[in-house]
Design an enzyme around this catalytic site. Sequence first.
Site, PDB file in Angstrom:
ATOM      1  N   LEU A  26       0.789  -1.210  -0.150  1.00  0.00           N
ATOM      2  CA  LEU A  26      -0.036   0.134   0.138  1.00  0.00           C
ATOM      3  C   LEU A  26       0.853   1.264   0.101  1.00  0.00           C
ATOM      4  O   LEU A  26       1.933   1.242   0.430  1.00  0.00           O
ATOM      5  CB  LEU A  26      -0.782  -0.029   1.076  1.00  0.00           C
ATOM      6  N   LYS A  27       0.268   2.259  -0.705  1.00  0.00           N
ATOM      7  CA  LYS A  27       1.064   3.546  -0.648  1.00  0.00           C
ATOM      8  C   LYS A  27       0.374   4.543   0.044  1.00  0.00           C
ATOM      9  O   LYS A  27      -0.650   5.206  -0.031  1.00  0.00           O
ATOM     10  CB  LYS A  27       1.300   4.007  -2.062  1.00  0.00           C
ATOM     11  N   HIS A  28       1.016   4.791   1.503  1.00  0.00           N
ATOM     12  CA  HIS A  28       0.330   5.905   2.263  1.00  0.00           C
ATOM     13  C   HIS A  28       0.803   7.245   1.896  1.00  0.00           C
ATOM     14  O   HIS A  28       1.567   7.277   1.109  1.00  0.00           O
ATOM     15  CB  HIS A  28       0.986   5.660   3.864  1.00  0.00           C
ATOM     16  N   GLU A  68       6.938   6.745   5.710  1.00  0.00           N
ATOM     17  CA  GLU A  68       6.209   7.946   5.200  1.00  0.00           C
ATOM     18  C   GLU A  68       5.585   8.619   6.424  1.00  0.00           C
ATOM     19  O   GLU A  68       5.146   7.913   7.292  1.00  0.00           O
ATOM     20  CB  GLU A  68       5.281   7.022   4.378  1.00  0.00           C
ATOM     21  N   GLY A  86      -2.509   4.731  -3.653  1.00  0.00           N
ATOM     22  CA  GLY A  86      -2.092   3.808  -4.729  1.00  0.00           C
ATOM     23  C   GLY A  86      -1.504   2.496  -4.149  1.00  0.00           C
ATOM     24  O   GLY A  86      -1.533   2.143  -2.916  1.00  0.00           O
TER      25      GLY A  86
END
Length: 1086
Positions: free
Chosen positions: A150-152, A217, A325
């Site tokens: 997952l893209k935080h 992140e 994304g």
Amino acid sequence: MDPRETGRKGGSRGHRWKHELDYGYSNETEMRESSWNSQEKQVASRNRWVARQDGSSTVSTHENPRRDPVDGKASSAASTYEKRGTDLLDGKVQSEGSEAGPSLERGTFAQARLRATFYPKFENEKSDLEIRTRMIEVVQSGMGVLEVTLKHSGSLFMYSGDHAGAFAKNSYGNLYTAVGVFVLGTTFREAWGSQASQKQREFNDYIERCHICVSMELVTAVLGDHGQRPLHDYVVVTAVTDLNGKPRFFSTPELIAFCRQWRLPTNHVWLFSTRKSATSFFTAYDALCEEGIATEVSRTLDEVSDVSAPGSKSHTVVQGEILEGLVARIVSPESAERMKKVLQDYPLQVCMDSEKYLPQKGLREIYAQHMASEEEQVKALLNAVGSDMCSDWSDWGLEGTNNSLLYKFLKATPLDLMTKKFQEMLNLLLNRNMKVRYPCRYKGFDAKERKTHFRMTVHVLDDYVFRKYQIEMKRNPDLWPLYRGFFVDVYIMHGDRRPESVVSLTDRISESLQISHERDNGSADEVENLMVKLKFLPYKIRTFLIRNGLSTLFDNGFPAYRKYYLKQMGIWKTSFEKQQQLDWLLTEWAQYITSKYRGRGPNNHTYLSEAEPFLEQFAKRSTQNKRLVGYTGSVTATESLKEEVIESSALSVQESLTVAKQEKIDMKGKGMVIFFPAIPGCGKSAVCKELLNDPGELVANGRSIHSLMGDLVKGKYWPLLAKERQKRPKETITLADKNAPNVEVWDTVRDICNDTSAIGVPVVPDSPGTELNPFALDALALFMYRVIQRQNHPGNLDKESPNAGYVLLMFYNLYSRKNRKEFEGALRQQFGFLVKLPILKPERPPLPSAIQDVLSEGLDLFGSHSRKHGKLDSSKGSLSQKWSIWEKNLRQVLNRNAVYFNDIQTPFKEAFESVRQQLIAILKGEVPINSAGEEVRSFNNITYAALTLPVNEVTQTLQHLAATNIDIENYFCDRMVILNSAHVTLAHKHAHGVAAVAKFGDLRGVEVPVMLTAFLFSAKLCALEARIMENEKGIYSRNPWPHVTVWTAKGTRPKESNFLPQMLQSGHAWRVDFAPVVLSGVVELL
């Protein structure tokens, strides 16, 4: 005692460098570790080198090791020695016992120590589709495993320890890094409770001692809005890097093991180790890309993956549903087994008593209470996090940069391979004039050892630099990568200038470089570097279309804003349906926000305070709107941050924008390029010829008109057309007499128009189209009939052409995968106008069954030919004999129906007059432009999986039923039934879930026998009952009643045919059983 305290109280180090010169070391590692690594925590700390009264040097120590980061003052002694250090580098200070200063060529040495790096920015040279295909091939071959994370949505934060430093993407010692340190410290308190202070000290000591950088992140509500204001402020570890020598990034199993040992948050990771699962993943993304939210995406990937490693923080819980994304990459083939072992050996642990150990004030409260200045916020955050996490504030007190240090470093002799490689990289970047900055900040000077310490940031100003550097790495594989988040501590030493000392030291340097080089060359090859980023539309709506479009909207007005967002949707290949919905949404947004802000508009950093309430109200109107914006019923609470003070002088009051009005184009000084996205036989050449002979008002006001026929041009047509237009006046009308069947040609026409001050006007044959093609079969039949009536055609496509039918089928298939609505919408949005060429009378009899049969047979044959031979001519290949028979049959059938074709086509005079009047209306500005021409491409957004059936065989079954059953015959007599496509739905993403559709991704193209057993019909729809027979792949339909929808009345949706069995029971439908017919179906994703 804390291991770091030993370093702090180490006392004088004045004779250690001399000891190394005199006695040497057994190898490079020992020299490096003993000489610098054991000491660099002191050098990197905020403590300044000051002179003792006895003439020696030491590190100044204090009872409280902190230094106020906001006072901006250093001691006079430190300032003196900073100047002395730079003077020494410039050769202005004399060496003890010598008359001249040190020689940079022979007596100056340098060592570079990496402090923080993040992954190099990787740009794929191939398209995403090619990368995806290659990834699946690698997985299938067993050479790698597909890893998806997952893209935080936050900011890059890198941490190398209390003394080694905290870093943002291209900076340090600022609010971003202070926020990162505070959130990381809070994370330890949440994870360890009463043990947090001890673990913070141990963690700092460990990563500094082992030279590790932890990249995260950083997701907060105070550093600027992204796709959604997070529910909580947090960090997620995205990379762990070993900085001993060439940076080595931990594999994902190593990263998760590391993080679970320290109870640091990790991302959700999925692994796909088979072709089936990897294909299912990409199919799932294609189905979710325009509506995906965190919960649905995570649930779907859990179902289709081989290994799922949940993150310690759920995206839905800490950030919300709006998901930026996914990142997909190929990793080692052993990753799946290693991951399973890590998950077993390091289970997630939860601290039960963390609440009472959390800071008294959270990040948002501290931030809001100290809005007066950033310096006050930094000081408050570092005080709140505590000295166990951050005792060294020196980075927040550094001021100014000295870029001259860069060139002094490049002239110095490297002490190890790392330094040599870093110098090599910098020299290449400088020699190639790449857009990179190298700010250097002075950190300290040791007068006795005559050693200067400064920190360099490698700040890439343009992402294109990474691509250029990759090209250089291909030419020179020995180059080290160019990293993002690139920070280096540099030590420059001024050695003894006596010849024997210089020679001795140089020998040892050469030996250490050789040892390092051999060690570096012995490393194992990495897995093929394949990566692709996949983003979701709800996130892109907020960030790219709303936030990033604010400046365009307020500076240039709504037309420019609409041009901007249409272009973005074209680049993303957004489906036509979503483009229409987004056009409506963003028009409303523009009207809303410009009526509220009549000046500069809302601040980009806090845009969600305006956008979220608007999107919530928009979503509540319909389920369609909810899916569009990713609304799940609860909106993130947007905390009220204090408004920034805006100087009244900076406001530029402008009139409120008038939106949602169609604009008309001023044709003064503009020309026109008329082109034909069509199929041979549509009549374009006849229309062009007649327009030349009788242009009417098209040539008013001195305009001229000319035509260029594609069949008469030798060489490339479109470049020649561009040259012809450049030779003529700008107001000229150009007739591009050539078929323009695809987006690439449309892009070329648009470029020609832009270069020659013209508008592009597509003229398309009017046809209702089918589900998968903008041209219906009756239009295709008419075009074929016209072609085989031609004589002496300049392009040799006439009655004498042996493969005329194949050529028209080839053109017809160039438009496949796009229905009429999508086809016309794409042209309107790219060019703003659309002219329709009438070809068929509105009131006409249905297409005769014989013509339907021969066309369906030809389409099936074309599909088989394409799968086996690609673009090979029909006269070649294994199906050439079948093609010859079909071409002959096609001519016979079409010629037998000559009367039919003459009756159904629009008279040419009427068609020509319609086209001419539409063109004149556009030229006069009477037709509103649909959009400012921008790039729009089709996107195959997957909605369902189905078995497609041969249309001609289904049609024959229906004709046989009508011939043998009077009720069915009467039923069809009253209705115009033209079957353009036939399929049995296997799974639909809205009815059965995305995972159900995704699992058919690897089965695309598989043939399965389907049995048709009954015909069910009502007043408004009819369908054939279907049974999917037993097959090796275990393919079956998720529908309770598998069927083939044959016809629906106007206003009736095809999915309503699912209820025919219930309608039968209630007496509102009828059923006719017949002898089973077995057909071959092919799995497709539609």
